[in-house]
Design a protein around this motif. Structure first.
Motif, mmCIF file in Angstrom:
data_model
loop_
_atom_site.group_PDB
_atom_site.id
_atom_site.type_symbol
_atom_site.label_atom_id
_atom_site.label_comp_id
_atom_site.label_asym_id
_atom_site.label_seq_id
_atom_site.Cartn_x
_atom_site.Cartn_y
_atom_site.Cartn_z
ATOM 1 N N GLU A 294 0.825 -1.204 0.000
ATOM 2 C CA GLU A 294 0.000 0.000 0.000
ATOM 3 C C GLU A 294 0.864 1.262 0.000
ATOM 4 O O GLU A 294 0.632 2.191 -0.743
ATOM 5 C CB GLU A 294 -0.894 0.015 1.250
ATOM 6 C CG GLU A 294 -1.910 -1.091 1.316
ATOM 7 C CD GLU A 294 -3.136 -0.835 0.456
ATOM 8 O OE1 GLU A 294 -3.648 0.284 0.489
ATOM 9 O OE2 GLU A 294 -3.565 -1.758 -0.251
ATOM 10 N N LEU A 295 1.884 1.229 0.861
ATOM 11 C CA LEU A 295 2.700 2.417 1.041
ATOM 12 C C LEU A 295 3.486 2.743 -0.223
ATOM 13 O O LEU A 295 3.592 3.899 -0.624
ATOM 14 C CB LEU A 295 3.635 2.210 2.242
ATOM 15 C CG LEU A 295 3.971 3.484 2.990
ATOM 16 C CD1 LEU A 295 2.711 4.157 3.506
ATOM 17 C CD2 LEU A 295 4.922 3.200 4.135
ATOM 18 N N SER A 296 4.032 1.693 -0.878
ATOM 19 C CA SER A 296 4.801 2.005 -2.087
ATOM 20 C C SER A 296 3.867 2.408 -3.224
ATOM 21 O O SER A 296 4.258 3.217 -4.074
ATOM 22 C CB SER A 296 5.700 0.841 -2.482
ATOM 23 O OG SER A 296 4.984 -0.353 -2.506
ATOM 24 N N ALA A 297 2.636 1.886 -3.220
ATOM 25 C CA ALA A 297 1.666 2.361 -4.215
ATOM 26 C C ALA A 297 1.426 3.849 -4.020
ATOM 27 O O ALA A 297 1.352 4.625 -4.981
ATOM 28 C CB ALA A 297 0.355 1.594 -4.078
ATOM 29 N N PHE A 298 1.336 4.246 -2.748
ATOM 30 C CA PHE A 298 1.155 5.661 -2.404
ATOM 31 C C PHE A 298 2.309 6.497 -2.959
ATOM 32 O O PHE A 298 2.099 7.505 -3.642
ATOM 33 C CB PHE A 298 1.083 5.760 -0.878
ATOM 34 C CG PHE A 298 0.964 7.153 -0.342
ATOM 35 C CD1 PHE A 298 -0.279 7.756 -0.235
ATOM 36 C CD2 PHE A 298 2.090 7.846 0.082
ATOM 37 C CE1 PHE A 298 -0.393 9.033 0.272
ATOM 38 C CE2 PHE A 298 1.975 9.128 0.577
ATOM 39 C CZ PHE A 298 0.731 9.724 0.680
ATOM 40 N N LYS B 90 4.751 10.209 -6.814
ATOM 41 C CA LYS B 90 5.872 10.544 -7.693
ATOM 42 C C LYS B 90 5.382 10.774 -9.114
ATOM 43 O O LYS B 90 5.809 11.718 -9.779
ATOM 44 C CB LYS B 90 6.895 9.391 -7.664
ATOM 45 C CG LYS B 90 8.331 9.858 -7.854
ATOM 46 C CD LYS B 90 9.269 8.689 -7.710
ATOM 47 C CE LYS B 90 10.188 8.621 -8.905
ATOM 48 N NZ LYS B 90 10.918 7.369 -8.986
ATOM 49 N N ARG B 91 4.452 9.920 -9.554
ATOM 50 C CA ARG B 91 3.914 10.060 -10.908
ATOM 51 C C ARG B 91 3.234 11.420 -11.059
ATOM 52 O O ARG B 91 3.468 12.141 -12.038
ATOM 53 C CB ARG B 91 2.906 8.948 -11.179
ATOM 54 C CG ARG B 91 2.080 9.186 -12.406
ATOM 55 C CD ARG B 91 0.923 8.214 -12.509
ATOM 56 N NE ARG B 91 0.091 8.543 -13.648
ATOM 57 C CZ ARG B 91 -0.946 9.379 -13.608
ATOM 58 N NH1 ARG B 91 -1.271 9.982 -12.481
ATOM 59 N NH2 ARG B 91 -1.656 9.623 -14.683
ATOM 60 N N ASP B 92 2.405 11.788 -10.093
ATOM 61 C CA ASP B 92 1.674 13.046 -10.199
ATOM 62 C C ASP B 92 2.618 14.245 -10.152
ATOM 63 O O ASP B 92 2.417 15.230 -10.867
ATOM 64 C CB ASP B 92 0.632 13.150 -9.074
ATOM 65 C CG ASP B 92 -0.684 12.522 -9.488
ATOM 66 O OD1 ASP B 92 -0.644 11.645 -10.378
ATOM 67 O OD2 ASP B 92 -1.733 12.895 -8.933
ATOM 68 N N LEU B 93 3.666 14.139 -9.310
ATOM 69 C CA LEU B 93 4.628 15.253 -9.238
ATOM 70 C C LEU B 93 5.398 15.360 -10.550
ATOM 71 O O LEU B 93 5.647 16.472 -11.035
ATOM 72 C CB LEU B 93 5.580 15.052 -8.058
ATOM 73 C CG LEU B 93 4.953 15.247 -6.676
ATOM 74 C CD1 LEU B 93 5.966 14.958 -5.589
ATOM 75 C CD2 LEU B 93 4.420 16.673 -6.534
ATOM 76 N N THR B 94 5.764 14.214 -11.132
ATOM 77 C CA THR B 94 6.471 14.236 -12.412
ATOM 78 C C THR B 94 5.596 14.861 -13.483
ATOM 79 O O THR B 94 6.043 15.718 -14.258
ATOM 80 C CB THR B 94 6.846 12.800 -12.835
ATOM 81 O OG1 THR B 94 7.336 12.111 -11.707
ATOM 82 C CG2 THR B 94 7.880 12.804 -13.940
ATOM 83 N N GLY C 9 -8.623 7.728 -18.809
ATOM 84 C CA GLY C 9 -8.953 6.410 -18.259
ATOM 85 C C GLY C 9 -8.070 5.963 -17.111
ATOM 86 O O GLY C 9 -8.301 4.897 -16.541
ATOM 87 N N THR C 10 -7.060 6.777 -16.764
ATOM 88 C CA THR C 10 -6.173 6.381 -15.661
ATOM 89 C C THR C 10 -6.937 6.276 -14.344
ATOM 90 O O THR C 10 -6.683 5.384 -13.539
ATOM 91 C CB THR C 10 -5.059 7.427 -15.484
ATOM 92 O OG1 THR C 10 -4.595 7.796 -16.765
ATOM 93 C CG2 THR C 10 -3.916 6.869 -14.671
ATOM 94 N N LEU C 11 -7.896 7.188 -14.198
ATOM 95 C CA LEU C 11 -8.634 7.229 -12.938
ATOM 96 C C LEU C 11 -9.414 5.931 -12.723
ATOM 97 O O LEU C 11 -9.468 5.396 -11.613
ATOM 98 C CB LEU C 11 -9.584 8.424 -12.961
ATOM 99 C CG LEU C 11 -10.124 8.886 -11.616
ATOM 100 C CD1 LEU C 11 -9.002 9.271 -10.696
ATOM 101 C CD2 LEU C 11 -11.069 10.049 -11.800
ATOM 102 N N GLU C 12 -9.978 5.433 -13.811
ATOM 103 C CA GLU C 12 -10.737 4.191 -13.726
ATOM 104 C C GLU C 12 -9.819 3.041 -13.300
ATOM 105 O O GLU C 12 -10.180 2.220 -12.448
ATOM 106 C CB GLU C 12 -11.357 3.891 -15.082
ATOM 107 C CG GLU C 12 -12.589 3.031 -14.990
ATOM 108 C CD GLU C 12 -13.542 3.301 -16.144
ATOM 109 O OE1 GLU C 12 -13.072 3.792 -17.193
ATOM 110 O OE2 GLU C 12 -14.734 3.006 -15.993
ATOM 111 N N ALA D 232 -0.061 15.459 -3.745
ATOM 112 C CA ALA D 232 0.728 15.954 -4.879
ATOM 113 C C ALA D 232 0.169 17.289 -5.356
ATOM 114 O O ALA D 232 0.920 18.232 -5.636
ATOM 115 C CB ALA D 232 0.703 14.929 -6.009
ATOM 116 N N HIS D 233 -1.157 17.348 -5.434
ATOM 117 C CA HIS D 233 -1.805 18.574 -5.890
ATOM 118 C C HIS D 233 -1.505 19.736 -4.950
ATOM 119 O O HIS D 233 -1.199 20.849 -5.386
ATOM 120 C CB HIS D 233 -3.311 18.332 -5.968
ATOM 121 C CG HIS D 233 -4.089 19.512 -6.442
ATOM 122 N ND1 HIS D 233 -4.737 20.361 -5.591
ATOM 123 C CD2 HIS D 233 -4.300 19.984 -7.678
ATOM 124 C CE1 HIS D 233 -5.319 21.313 -6.295
ATOM 125 N NE2 HIS D 233 -5.080 21.105 -7.565
#
Lengths: 252, 225
Positions: free
Chosen positions: B4-8, B13-17, B82-85, B104-105
């Motif tokens: 869970e934590l690494s998914a977080f 990281k993805r959103d910041l990138t 579709g990423t959200l889905e 991230a936001h």
């Protein structure tokens, strides 16, 4: 128990039951309303300070009570609809929102009319007025979200989430506004309940006030049943029983 | 299967990138913040004694509107491609993933606002000794704005014209934050103790940290259905 609930909350059953109940609610509401209006407009004394304008209270205070009461009913119905997916609860929540908004508006409008002779202005940024105004915004947001989403059931679930977020926020908004500014007189009736004191309002004024409060509650029950019937017909328009009802003949 | 934590962390990281790759878009809410604030001296009066009294309120209202303006980007792009889905379908708890996205936001929109605020305080002649309070209220308050706003965005993400509706849904819920935060800065400007307001803001932050991700996740599931 569950089967009983399932049967009685089915839209078709509710449609028939509410059709039977509406005249009853209507006549009892009318009786209370007439009696309440008679007492509040003729049979109660004018206030020693506020004179005749105190009679606005008999509409203003019950309307303000209703504005919160309906929000509670709506949020509970919305929660039930969200958790157990009961169609009837979604319908009740959706039909309650505009009624609640109307009562909130009524409370604000009568408060403004009362404020002009008493405080000398139509509007003050006082805590209760402001939280009532914010309550109106919350209602309008729920109505707007309800109408913005095409699919009725999705709309109901989305506005249910919003209503529940609102119910968490209402006490926070209420107290934050309370600490921010206060001019409005304290409530004379809740004081009686919370502090076990004799009400600071005279009995000759309390009777019409409570009569009007009952009349308003019955009026809400009446209107919500009528709106819910319309809402059910619209939502269930593709089912067989609605088509039979509308066309007055059996559908194959 | 990642924990869970690494998914977080991965989602954060993805959103910041992604935000870093679209740097120019990030400046827009900040520019909005600055422009709105510079309109007030033009509209009211350039005199320091007028501006001084309205400065806390103006800065906070502008921060509220800037936060609202930036909210639309929170789920929109992910919803459209579709990423959200896929995020919602993943085995990880959605509230946690939602929290990563909101964090991230906030890092790319809320944090710059906090850094800018002292300079805008100078523009509006906010007394120097009130600046730490201004920064403190923004630090406690802007995460609340992002967290509550996320619920509104999640409810309206499927709609074509969600922008105006979003402000109608979210702004009433922002009022307690505005009252306590602007009140604290006002008090600090006149030299009073502000600990009470800051504690209340911190309490609101705790409440929204614990509840808002769940409401947002529920709302997202409704919007995606």
């Amino acid at each position: 128990m569950w089967a009983f609930l399932q049967k009685h909350s089915s839209p078709k059953y509710f449609y028939n039951l509410s059709g039977y109940l509406i005249p009853w609610f209507g006549w009892i509401c009318l009786a209370f309303m007439l009696e309440g209006l008679f007492f509040s407009l003729f049979a109660s004394p004018p206030d020693y300070q506020q004179g005749e304008s105190v009679r606005i209270m008999y509409v203003h205070v019950p309307a303000a009570w209703m504005s919160l009461f309906i929000y509670m009913v709506m949020a509970i119905a919305a929660g039930i609809g969200l958790i157990w997916r009961i169609k009837l609860a979604e319908v009740i929540a959706a039909s309650s929102a505009p009624i609640g908004a109307s009562f909130t508006f009524l409370a604000l409008a009568t408060g403004s009319l009362w404020g002009k002779p008493m405080w000398g202005t139509w509007w003050v940024w006082d805590a209760r007025l402001t939280s009532e105004l914010i309550l109106l915004f919350l209602y309008l947001g729920i109505i707007a979200l309800n109408s913005a989403i095409e699919d009725k059931r999705t709309a109901s679930r989305a506005s249910a989430v919003l209503a529940l977020v609102g119910i968490v926020n209402i006490p926070i908004i209420h107290y934050s506004v309370e600490w921010w500014n206060t001019l409005h007189q304290g409530s004379s009736v809740t004081q009686m309940i919370t502090e076990f004191k004799a009400p600071t309002i005279d009995i000759s004024m309390l009777i019409p006030l409570l009569l009007m409060a009952v009349a308003f509650k019955l009026f809400y029950a009446l209107v919500v049943l009528m709106r819910a019937r319309g809402e059910i017909l619209e939502r269930e328009r593709n089912t067989r029983w609605v088509q039979e009802l509308v066309s007055h003949q059996p559908v194959k | 299967m990642v924990s869970e934590l690494s998914a977080f962390y991965i989602l954060l990281k993805r959103d910041l990138t992604l935000a870093y790759r679209h740097r120019s878009e990030l400046a827009n809410p900040l520019l909005f913040f600055i422009i709105v604030i510079s309109l007030f001296p033009l509209g009211i009066s350039p005199e320091s004694k007028h501006l001084q009294t309205i400065a806390p309120g103006v800065i906070w209202v502008a921060a509220l509107l800037a936060a609202l303006l930036s909210l639309d980007n929170l789920f929109r792009a992910d919803f459209e491609d579709g990423t959200l889905e896929q995020t919602a379908l993943s085995a990880h708890s959605l509230p946690l993933l939602v929290f990563a996205k909101v964090l991230a936001h906030w890092l790319v929109t809320g944090l710059p606002l906090i850094i800018l605020a002292p300079f805008l305080g100078i523009l509006l002649f906010l007394p120097q000794h009130a600046t730490p309070t201004l920064v403190a209220t923004l630090t406690l308050g802007t995460p609340i704005l992002s967290l509550i706003g996320a619920i509104g965005v999640a409810l309206t993400v499927g709609l074509r014209r969600g922008g105006v509706l979003l402000s109608l849904l979210v702004l009433p819920l922002y009022i307690p934050v505005l009252i306590f935060a602007a009140g604290a800065v006002n008090k600090a400007a006149t030299g009073f103790e502000v600990a009470g307001e800051l504690y209340l803001l911190a309490a609101l932050l705790c409440l929204s940290l614990t509840l808002a991700p769940f409401a947002t996740a529920a709302a997202l599931r409704i919007s995606l259905s």
